[in-house]
Motif scaffolding. Structure first.
Motif, PDB file in Angstrom:
ATOM      1  N   SER A   1     -11.130  -0.748   8.853  1.00 23.51           N
ATOM      2  CA  SER A   1     -10.549  -1.724   9.766  1.00 23.51           C
ATOM      3  C   SER A   1      -9.601  -0.990  10.697  1.00 23.51           C
ATOM      4  CB  SER A   1      -9.798  -2.821   9.001  1.00 23.51           C
ATOM      5  OG  SER A   1      -8.573  -2.326   8.481  1.00 23.51           O
ATOM      6  N   SER A   2      -9.050  -1.707  11.660  1.00 20.59           N
ATOM      7  CA  SER A   2      -8.071  -1.094  12.563  1.00 20.59           C
ATOM      8  C   SER A   2      -6.757  -0.812  11.864  1.00 20.59           C
ATOM      9  CB  SER A   2      -7.832  -2.015  13.765  1.00 20.59           C
ATOM     10  OG  SER A   2      -7.376  -3.280  13.328  1.00 20.59           O
ATOM     11  N   ASN A   3      -6.566  -1.390  10.683  1.00 23.25           N
ATOM     12  CA  ASN A   3      -5.433  -1.066   9.818  1.00 23.25           C
ATOM     13  C   ASN A   3      -5.979  -0.602   8.474  1.00 23.25           C
ATOM     14  OD1 ASN A   3      -2.752  -0.847   8.873  1.00 23.25           O
ATOM     15  ND2 ASN A   3      -2.771  -2.944   8.098  1.00 23.25           N
ATOM     16  N   GLY A   4      -6.850   0.433   8.541  1.00 23.67           N
ATOM     17  CA  GLY A   4      -7.534   0.905   7.351  1.00 23.67           C
ATOM     18  C   GLY A   4      -6.585   1.537   6.354  1.00 23.67           C
ATOM     19  N   GLN A   5      -7.004   1.491   5.087  1.00 20.38           N
ATOM     20  CA  GLN A   5      -6.172   2.002   4.000  1.00 20.38           C
ATOM     21  C   GLN A   5      -6.862   3.117   3.224  1.00 20.38           C
ATOM     22  OE1 GLN A   5      -3.838  -1.189   1.766  1.00 20.38           O
ATOM     23  NE2 GLN A   5      -5.651  -2.295   2.432  1.00 20.38           N
TER      24      GLN A   5
END
Length: 391
Positions: A379-383
């Motif tokens: 995602s655009s805020n990947g983890q």
């Protein structure tokens, strides 16, 4: 867990997850909703081992590939074109300099990363990416020497031909085998008929020496009309590839169209059939072919219908989860989970869905040198997540 054996085994997603796992997933999802952006650990039950999901960092821009460095650091690719370094428990604020230009459009961009088997001596890392050029883009592989936060002496060692328009089906994973040969997985660039054409690299798995030269025992070396880099062909879009820790075999999986994702054992010179045979249909519902098998074409070890959209894969051989020894883990972009495949004698005898409570696309999974499993969410805020025993 269902236990069956077959040459080509279908798994129906609608009946896969047992009620206990569905309940666990809903409880985990509720726990996630109570905290911001998975900032807390989550504990999940699996059929063989309870585990906790430990967030290590977030804020990654569609992370794609992960590789471990001998000093404990980790290299992470972001599809938008940056190579990031996670070290000493934190993500370095800047990106590694010297990464080649990438065509970051659609499924293209900076893709996989691999560390040379002799990295401690030569410092070499390898990157696969959608490389722009005349006619469009194709998968390329470059290598360079990592010096702190900079890549030095960067050189492109492989360019898939031809370059073409469109932004899909680049593959691409990088795996070194025990002999130090580099395997590169590619996609069909949505030119499906070309996957049967040995005169280009479309829909193939490539095998090279570590400097990009062609090994003398490649299966199509010297064959008229065939490119010598090709190791296997007839693939659709191979976004997962890994080395078996015991046998040393190369395993891969690939996206089917609408259904028909496949798990395969990669063999020298083998034809995996796309699009002459497939267990999937076109996204429109049209029939691509009426054949699921044909002479001289490999059958998958297992296929999924509906599709799970597999990406990333790793055999587990660590000591933190003895119950998972020999199991195969695959990220799933569809149905938002991590798939565990129980293996016996090279066959899949059971499956389960993990991390269902995260509600995240799983882009990559790696077996860490410390015995934990590491996961990247897309995602655009990947983890970056680590799976540890629950107790």
């Amino acid at each position: 867990m269902r236990r069956v054996k077959a040459a080509a085994l279908r798994w129906d997603e609608l009946a896969l997850v047992p009620p206990t796992l569905m309940t666990a997933g809903l409880l985990a999802l509720a726990a996630v909703a109570a905290v911001p952006a998975q900032s807390a650990e989550i504990t999940e039950q699996s059929e063989q081992a309870d585990f906790k999901v430990v967030p290590l960092t977030e804020g990654l821009d569609h992370p794609w590939g992960l590789a471990f460095l001998p000093d404990g650091g980790m290299l992470i690719t972001e599809r938008s074109g940056d190579l990031r370094l996670f070290k000493d428990g934190r993500l370095e604020s800047g990106a590694v300099a010297g990464v080649p230009e990438v065509a970051a459009r659609g499924q293209g961009g900076l893709l996989d990363v691999a560390v040379h088997p002799s990295f401690a001596e030569n410092g070499l890392i390898y990157l696969s990416y959608a490389g722009p050029g005349e006619g469009g883009a194709s998968t390329e592989v470059a290598r360079g020497r990592l010096d702190g936060m900079t890549l030095q002496d960067v050189e492109v060692i492989f360019r898939a031909t031809p370059k073409s328009g469109g932004t899909g089906h680049f593959g691409s994973r990088l795996v070194f085998d025990r002999d130090g040969k580099l395997f590169i997985s590619l996609g069909d660039r949505r030119q499906i008929r070309e996957s049967q054409n040995l005169g280009n690299h479309i829909g193939t798995v490539i095998r090279l020496n570590d400097d990009g030269s062609v090994p003398e025992d490649n299966p199509f070396l010297g064959q008229a009309g065939a490119l010598p880099e090709i190791y296997s062909y007839g693939h659709r879009n191979v976004q997962g590839m890994t080395l078996h820790p015991v046998s040393g075999e190369i395993w891969s999986h690939e996206h089917g169209p609408r259904g028909g994702d496949e798990l395969n054992l990669v063999k020298a010179g083998a034809n995996y059939g796309w699009p002459v045979i497939t267990y999937g249909i076109d996204y429109s519902g049209a029939i691509i072919t009426d054949k699921t098998e044909a002479p001289g074409m490999e059958q998958p070890i297992v296929y999924w219908d509906p599709s799970i959209a597999p990406s990333g894969m790793a055999f587990y051989d660590g000591d933190q989860f003895p119950e998972w020894q020999g199991d195969l883990f695959i990220g799933a972009l569809a149905h938002l989970h991590l798939r565990r495949l129980e293996m016996e004698g090279g066959q899949v005898v059971g499956q389960e869905s993990l991390l269902t409570g995260l509600n995240e696309r799983i882009r990559d999974v790696r077996n860490g040198p410390d015995g934990y499993l590491y996961v990247l969410t897309d995602s655009s805020n990947g983890q970056l997540l680590r799976l540890e025993p629950a107790s």
